[in-house]
Write a protein that holds these residues in place. Sequence first.
Motif, PDB file in Angstrom:
ATOM      1  N   ALA A 132      -9.304  -0.677 -12.540  1.00 29.13           N
ATOM      2  CA  ALA A 132      -8.570   0.076 -11.524  1.00 29.13           C
ATOM      3  C   ALA A 132      -7.177  -0.517 -11.354  1.00 29.13           C
ATOM      4  O   ALA A 132      -6.189   0.209 -11.298  1.00 29.13           O
ATOM      5  CB  ALA A 132      -9.331   0.064 -10.198  1.00 29.13           C
ATOM      6  N   ALA A 133      -7.130  -1.858 -11.297  1.00 28.22           N
ATOM      7  CA  ALA A 133      -5.838  -2.524 -11.093  1.00 28.22           C
ATOM      8  C   ALA A 133      -4.910  -2.305 -12.292  1.00 28.22           C
ATOM      9  O   ALA A 133      -3.689  -2.317 -12.158  1.00 28.22           O
ATOM     10  CB  ALA A 133      -6.049  -4.013 -10.859  1.00 28.22           C
ATOM     11  N   PHE A 178      -7.989   5.421 -13.094  1.00 25.37           N
ATOM     12  CA  PHE A 178      -8.496   5.998 -11.864  1.00 25.37           C
ATOM     13  C   PHE A 178      -9.507   7.088 -12.192  1.00 25.37           C
ATOM     14  O   PHE A 178      -9.254   7.966 -13.005  1.00 25.37           O
ATOM     15  CB  PHE A 178      -7.345   6.605 -11.053  1.00 25.37           C
ATOM     16  CG  PHE A 178      -7.786   7.277  -9.786  1.00 25.37           C
ATOM     17  CD1 PHE A 178      -7.827   6.568  -8.582  1.00 25.37           C
ATOM     18  CD2 PHE A 178      -8.166   8.618  -9.787  1.00 25.37           C
ATOM     19  CE1 PHE A 178      -8.243   7.182  -7.414  1.00 25.37           C
ATOM     20  CE2 PHE A 178      -8.583   9.234  -8.620  1.00 25.37           C
ATOM     21  CZ  PHE A 178      -8.625   8.513  -7.431  1.00 25.37           C
ATOM     22  N   LEU A 179     -10.665   7.020 -11.538  1.00 26.70           N
ATOM     23  CA  LEU A 179     -11.666   8.076 -11.733  1.00 26.70           C
ATOM     24  C   LEU A 179     -11.789   8.875 -10.447  1.00 26.70           C
ATOM     25  O   LEU A 179     -12.107   8.324  -9.383  1.00 26.70           O
ATOM     26  CB  LEU A 179     -13.027   7.437 -12.090  1.00 26.70           C
ATOM     27  CG  LEU A 179     -14.235   8.369 -12.105  1.00 26.70           C
ATOM     28  CD1 LEU A 179     -14.098   9.458 -13.160  1.00 26.70           C
ATOM     29  CD2 LEU A 179     -15.528   7.585 -12.342  1.00 26.70           C
ATOM     30  N   THR A 212      -7.479  -1.197   1.995  1.00 30.65           N
ATOM     31  CA  THR A 212      -8.206  -2.238   1.273  1.00 30.65           C
ATOM     32  C   THR A 212      -8.022  -2.066  -0.230  1.00 30.65           C
ATOM     33  O   THR A 212      -7.786  -3.031  -0.961  1.00 30.65           O
ATOM     34  CB  THR A 212      -9.703  -2.192   1.631  1.00 30.65           C
ATOM     35  OG1 THR A 212      -9.835  -2.136   3.043  1.00 30.65           O
ATOM     36  CG2 THR A 212     -10.436  -3.424   1.110  1.00 30.65           C
ATOM     37  N   ALA A 213      -8.122  -0.828  -0.702  1.00 30.58           N
ATOM     38  CA  ALA A 213      -8.019  -0.567  -2.139  1.00 30.58           C
ATOM     39  C   ALA A 213      -6.620  -0.902  -2.651  1.00 30.58           C
ATOM     40  O   ALA A 213      -6.451  -1.589  -3.662  1.00 30.58           O
ATOM     41  CB  ALA A 213      -8.367   0.893  -2.424  1.00 30.58           C
ATOM     42  N   SER A 246      -6.090  -4.680  -2.552  1.00 30.25           N
ATOM     43  CA  SER A 246      -6.895  -5.377  -3.561  1.00 30.25           C
ATOM     44  C   SER A 246      -6.243  -5.249  -4.928  1.00 30.25           C
ATOM     45  O   SER A 246      -6.147  -6.215  -5.685  1.00 30.25           O
ATOM     46  CB  SER A 246      -8.304  -4.788  -3.637  1.00 30.25           C
ATOM     47  OG  SER A 246      -8.962  -4.951  -2.422  1.00 30.25           O
ATOM     48  N   GLN A 247      -5.801  -4.028  -5.242  1.00 28.94           N
ATOM     49  CA  GLN A 247      -5.170  -3.822  -6.553  1.00 28.94           C
ATOM     50  C   GLN A 247      -3.883  -4.628  -6.673  1.00 28.94           C
ATOM     51  O   GLN A 247      -3.616  -5.242  -7.706  1.00 28.94           O
ATOM     52  CB  GLN A 247      -4.885  -2.334  -6.773  1.00 28.94           C
ATOM     53  CG  GLN A 247      -6.156  -1.526  -6.943  1.00 28.94           C
ATOM     54  CD  GLN A 247      -5.898  -0.214  -7.667  1.00 28.94           C
ATOM     55  OE1 GLN A 247      -4.874  -0.029  -8.310  1.00 28.94           O
ATOM     56  NE2 GLN A 247      -6.867   0.693  -7.574  1.00 28.94           N
ATOM     57  N   GLU A 297      -9.836  12.612  -2.755  1.00 28.79           N
ATOM     58  CA  GLU A 297      -9.728  11.952  -4.063  1.00 28.79           C
ATOM     59  C   GLU A 297      -8.295  12.048  -4.577  1.00 28.79           C
ATOM     60  O   GLU A 297      -7.745  11.089  -5.125  1.00 28.79           O
ATOM     61  CB  GLU A 297     -10.677  12.616  -5.079  1.00 28.79           C
ATOM     62  CG  GLU A 297     -12.162  12.417  -4.816  1.00 28.79           C
ATOM     63  CD  GLU A 297     -12.602  10.980  -5.007  1.00 28.79           C
ATOM     64  OE1 GLU A 297     -12.790  10.311  -3.976  1.00 28.79           O
ATOM     65  OE2 GLU A 297     -12.748  10.519  -6.154  1.00 28.79           O
ATOM     66  N   GLN A 299      -6.071   9.638  -2.786  1.00 29.54           N
ATOM     67  CA  GLN A 299      -6.238   8.271  -3.307  1.00 29.54           C
ATOM     68  C   GLN A 299      -5.465   8.103  -4.606  1.00 29.54           C
ATOM     69  O   GLN A 299      -4.812   7.096  -4.850  1.00 29.54           O
ATOM     70  CB  GLN A 299      -7.720   7.959  -3.533  1.00 29.54           C
ATOM     71  CG  GLN A 299      -8.511   7.863  -2.239  1.00 29.54           C
ATOM     72  CD  GLN A 299      -9.999   7.677  -2.487  1.00 29.54           C
ATOM     73  OE1 GLN A 299     -10.398   6.993  -3.405  1.00 29.54           O
ATOM     74  NE2 GLN A 299     -10.813   8.307  -1.664  1.00 29.54           N
ATOM     75  N   LEU A 326      -2.639   5.362  -5.197  1.00 30.93           N
ATOM     76  CA  LEU A 326      -2.943   4.253  -6.104  1.00 30.93           C
ATOM     77  C   LEU A 326      -2.106   4.329  -7.382  1.00 30.93           C
ATOM     78  O   LEU A 326      -2.080   3.389  -8.170  1.00 30.93           O
ATOM     79  CB  LEU A 326      -4.442   4.224  -6.428  1.00 30.93           C
ATOM     80  CG  LEU A 326      -5.349   3.907  -5.224  1.00 30.93           C
ATOM     81  CD1 LEU A 326      -6.811   4.124  -5.558  1.00 30.93           C
ATOM     82  CD2 LEU A 326      -5.134   2.490  -4.724  1.00 30.93           C
TER      83      LEU A 326
END
Lengths: 487, 424, 249
Positions: C76-77, C81-82, C101-102, C105-106, C155, C158, C162
Amino acid sequence: MSEEAAALQELTEQKYKYGFVSDIESEFAPKGLNEDVIRFISAKKNEPEWMLDYRLSAYKRWLTMEEPTWAKLHYPKIDFQDAFYYSAPKSKTDGPHTLEDVDPEMLRIYEKLGIPLHEQEVLAGVEQRRVAVDAVFDSVSVVTTFKEELSKVGVIFCPISEAVHAHPELVKKYLGSVVPDTDNFYATLNAAVFSEGSFVYIPPGVRCPMELSTYFRINAANSGQFERTLIIADAGAYVSYLEGCTAPQRDENQLHAAVVELVVLDDAEIKYSTVQNWFPGDENGKGGIYNFVTKRADCRGKNSKVSWTQVETGSAITWKYPSCILRGENSVGEFYSIAIANNYQQADTGTKMIHLGKNTSSRIISKGISAGKAQNTYRGLVSINARADGARNFTQCDSLLIGDQCGAHTVPYIQSKNPKAILEHEATTSKISDDQLFYCLSRGIPTEEAVSLIVNGFCREVLQQLPMEFAVEAQKLVGLSLEGSVG
Amino acid sequence: MTGSLSDTLLATMEQRRGAIAPWLGELQGQAQELFRREGLPSRRIEAWRYSDLARALREDRVADATPVSAPELPGAALAAFVNGALDDKASSYGKVGAVNLRTALGEKNSPLASIIGKVYPQAGHPIVNLNTALLEEGLALRVPAGKKLDLPLHLRFLWTGAASDGRHLRLLIELEEGAEATIYETHDGAPSFATIVTEFSLAKGSRLTHIRQESLAAGARQAAVTLGEIAEQATYHAFYFTQGAHFARHEALIKLAGEGAHAELDGATMVADSRHADNTTVMEHAAPNATSNQVFRAVLAGSARGVYQGCVKVAQAAQKTDARQLSRALLLSHKAEIVTKPELEIFADDVKCSHGATAGELDANALFFLRARGIPEAQARALLIEAFFGEALDKIDNEVLRESVSLSVHNWLSTHAGEASHVE
Amino acid sequence: MLEIKDLHVNVFGKEILKGLNLKVPPGEVHAIMGPNGAGKSTTSYTLAGRAGYEVTKGEIDFFGEDVTGLAPEERAARGIFLAFQYPLEIPGVSTMNFLKTAMNSQAKIRGEKELNAAEFLRAVRAAAKELNISEDMLKRPLNVGFSGGEKKRNETLQMALLKPKLAILDEMDSGLDIDALKLVAEGVNKLRSPDRSFLVITHYQRLLDYIVPDVIHILAGGKIVMSGDKSLAVQLEQNGYDAVIAKAA
C-alpha cells in the motif's frame, strides 16, 4: 498461521511499563492477620476508639465468613496469613503532608509513573485543565494536591485516615452506610484492615472546580492494599473523580481488596472513572494482582445520578461489580465498562442496578475483550422493584474474542416485578475478522495498529465517557494490553 | 436432606431398584447414592435459585375444583398415562411402533436399552437421578432409518382425583438416520409430585418435532427434563407451552453433537394467580456449523412468577456456531414477576452468538390503535397477546396440533386477559 | 510500471492462477474481464498481498521491484491500492479516523512527514466534496450502515486521498444502480493521470462504458487468453464468454 498473525506474535513480550520496583524504606505491620495487627493499623493511624471498634467487629464477622466461589474464576486458595496488611514508606514527619514535606525520591517515582504532584502541572492532555491528586503509596497517602484551593469552595478532598480525625461526623454518618461491614467476604475484610483511600465531600450546590483523582500504587512485596474510598455529593453537587492504579512486576500474587462507597443526594451527580492497570501477571500467568473490589453507589436523592466508567486492563484476577442502588425518584445509574483479559488473566466483572424508586433509569454498556488464554465474564443484575413504576433499563453487552484459546462469558440476571417498567438487554459475541484486518492492511495500516484501531472502535462508546485527559491514555492502554494477542 | 420426604423417597428407591429390569439395578443404585448425597434441589443450588423444589414440596397445595379432562387428538397414536400408569386399553401407541418401557428395557442388549442414562451428561442432575432411581413406567419409541411417521404420537398425562400421587416416568426416543417423528405431550391435572424425563437421540439427518402442552391444575407439582443429542444435519424443533402450576419446571438440555445439527426452541408461558413456571435450557454446541435458535415468550398475571434460564455453551471445536436466544416477557400485574437469565459461555472465536431479553407491558400505541378502531380494551389486549405468541404458533407445521395449542392460548386469554386492564 | 510474469497462485491448496502474464504501463487503464471462477478476485487479492493467496511461481514487478514477498501495508505504501468489491464495515471507527490512520501509516512507512490536523482536514474536505460525500458520512463509523453506493464512493475517496500509483478496482459496479455507478465512475475518471494506472476487474461490460479502458484482457482458467482494445468488450457482450474464449483457444 496468517502472515499478519505471525507478525503480531513477534510482539509477544508483555509491555507492562509500570512494573518497576522502587527502593523505598518501609515500615510493616507484623505478617499475617489477627486482632493485634488490626490494633497496630489503627494505632498507626492514631484512630479514635469508635474506628477501632468498627474494625474489630468487622474482623470478628469476617472470621465466620466464607470466600465466595460463584464467579468464573480459578486460582489457588489464598493464604490470608501470608501477607503484610500494612506497609508504609518511612517518613520524617507524621500526619498530613504538604508538597514541601514529600521525600524527593517519592516525587521521582510519581514522575516516572506520569502522575503530576506539582500543583502547576497537568496530566499529559490537550487542554490545560487541572487535576487534584491524592497519591496513595501502599498503605498511606503521600500527598494530596490542591487541597487548599478546593477548601475555598467547601470541597473536602483528603486521605480517609485524615477525614476520620478532621471530619468524624461525616465519616461516622456515611462510612459503611452503602457497603455495610457485613456485605461480603472481601468488603468485611476491608472494613477490618483498610488503610488508605480518599475522602471527598462536595457541599450542597457546589460543582467541583476540577477533576479529583486518586492514584494507587502498590510497591512493597508480599503486601496487600486495602483501599477505602468514600465520596459524598450533597444536594445539587457535582464531581468527576478518577482513580488509577499500578503495581510492580512480581512473581507472587498480591491482594487488593477495596471498598468504594458513593452517596448521592437530591439532584447531585458523581462521575466515577477507573483506569485499572494493576500488574496483570506475565505472559505465562505468573504473578499479578488479585483484585477483589466492592464498589457501590447509593442514589438516595431525587434526580441523583451516578456514572461508573471503568477500563479494566490489569490484574491477574478481577472480581468487581460497581453497582447503583436507585432509591431516589428519577435517579439514574450508568455503567460503562471495558474489560480486557489477555494471556492468563481472568476477569469476572459487571454491575448491579437495583431499581427501587419511581422513574429510575439505568444504562449498561459492557465491552469485554478476551485474548490469549484468558477468561472474561460479564456478570450483571438488573432488578426492578414492584414500586419502581416507569423504571427503564437498557443493557448492551458485547464480547470480542481474539484467538481460539480464550473464553467470553455473559451471565446477566434480569428480574422485573413491575409491568410499568421496560427492560431491554442485548448481547453479542464476535471476533476481529480476517477481512477487517486485511482491509486495514491494504490501506497501509500495520497489523498491531489495525488491531488497536478495531478494538478501540469496538470500545468507543465507553471510551467516550472518560474525562478527556484520560481518554487518550486509555486508548493507548487498550492497544498495549492486546499486543501479541493475534495468533 | 429435606427430612421425611427425602427419607420416604429413599425408601421407595430401595424397593424399586431393579424392579423394572434387573440389569438396571446398578444404574439405579448409583442414582440413588447421588440422590442420598444431594437431596432435593433447593435455591441453594445456582440452577435452582428461582425454583426451590424442596420448599415447594413442603408447602400446602391449592385444591382445584375444576374437573380435569385431557385433550383428544383424532387420528394420533395415543399413549394414555392415567395417574402415571400406562392405560393399554385406551392406548394405540403400537400404531407407530412404540412399546412400553418394561418391554423396551427387558433385556440389557435390547436396542433402546442402550440409550437410557446415556443421552447428554446427566449424572449430576438431581431430577434425572431421582427419576432413574424411582423408575416404574414409561414408553419407548424407535423409528427405523428413513422412516417418516405419518401419525403424531400423543403422550397424554392425566392426573385425576384431588390427591393423585406422584409418579416418575421415563420416555426414550430414538430416531435412526433420516427418520422423522412428531411427539405431542399433554399434561393435565394435579400430580402431588411427578417427574418426567425424556431422553432422545437423533441420528444423522433425522427430524423430531416435539410439542409440549402443559395445562396442569393449580396444585400440581411437576419437574420435567428433556435430554437430547442431535447428530449431524439432524433437527429438533420444539414448542413448549406451559401455564405453570404450584411448581412446574421443564428443562431442555440439548447437545448439538454433529456438524450442521439444528435446534429450534419456542416457548410460550402463560401464568396467572400464584402459579410458578420455569423454563430452563442448556444448549451445548459441541460440533462446528451447528445452529440453534430459542425464543421464549411469557405473559404473567396475578402474582405469578415466570423463570427463563437459558445457557448457550460453545465448545472450542464448535467453530461457525450460530446461536440465538431471545426472551420476551409481558407483565400484566404489579405482583407478577419475571426472572430471566440468558447465559453465554463461549470458548470458540469464530461464532455468532447473541441473546436478547425484554420485559414490559403491552405496547400502548398498538393498544390505543385497536381501541380507536372500536375494539374494547380487554379484547384488544387479548388480541395483542395472541399476536405475541402467533409467530411461534405459526411454526408448528401440523395443523391439528397448531389448533390444539392455539386453543390453550385462547382459553387462557379468555380468563385472564381482562386482568390486564386493571393495571395502573 | 506493473509487470506480472508467469504468476501461479494457490488458494487453500488449489491452483487458481496458472501462469498469468500482464503488463500495465504508466497512465493506462487496463480491464480484466472473465467468467465466474476465472481467477479475477484472486488476481486482485494476490496483488494486494492477502494472506492465504500463495504465490508458487512467477513474480509481480512493481516499478522494477518484486513485491510478492511484501506485506499488504508495505505494498500500500508503495502505491498499490485495492478498491474492494465488498468494503468492510468497522464499527466504532469513524471514516475520518480511518483515513487519517491510513495516510499517516503510509507516510511513516515511506519516511515522509505526516500531515498535520489542518492539512489533513483540508485534503479530506476537498476530496469529499468532489465525491458528494457529506461531513456526516465522514463522522459515521467506517462503512457501517452505508448503502452500496456510499461504500463505493468511500472507496473512491480513499483512493483520491491515498494517491496510489496503481489502483485495482475489483467489481467496482457490483451493488450499484446506474446513478451511483455514474457518480463513482466520474470520481475515478477524475483521478486518471499520466503517472497513475488502473486495473479494472469486472464481469460485465457495463462498467467499461463509464471507465473506458485502453486495453481489455480476458482471463479464463487462471491465464490471460486474449487481449485487445475496448471493442473486445462489445464482442463479449454480443457473443458471451464461451464463444469468445473458444475462438481464442
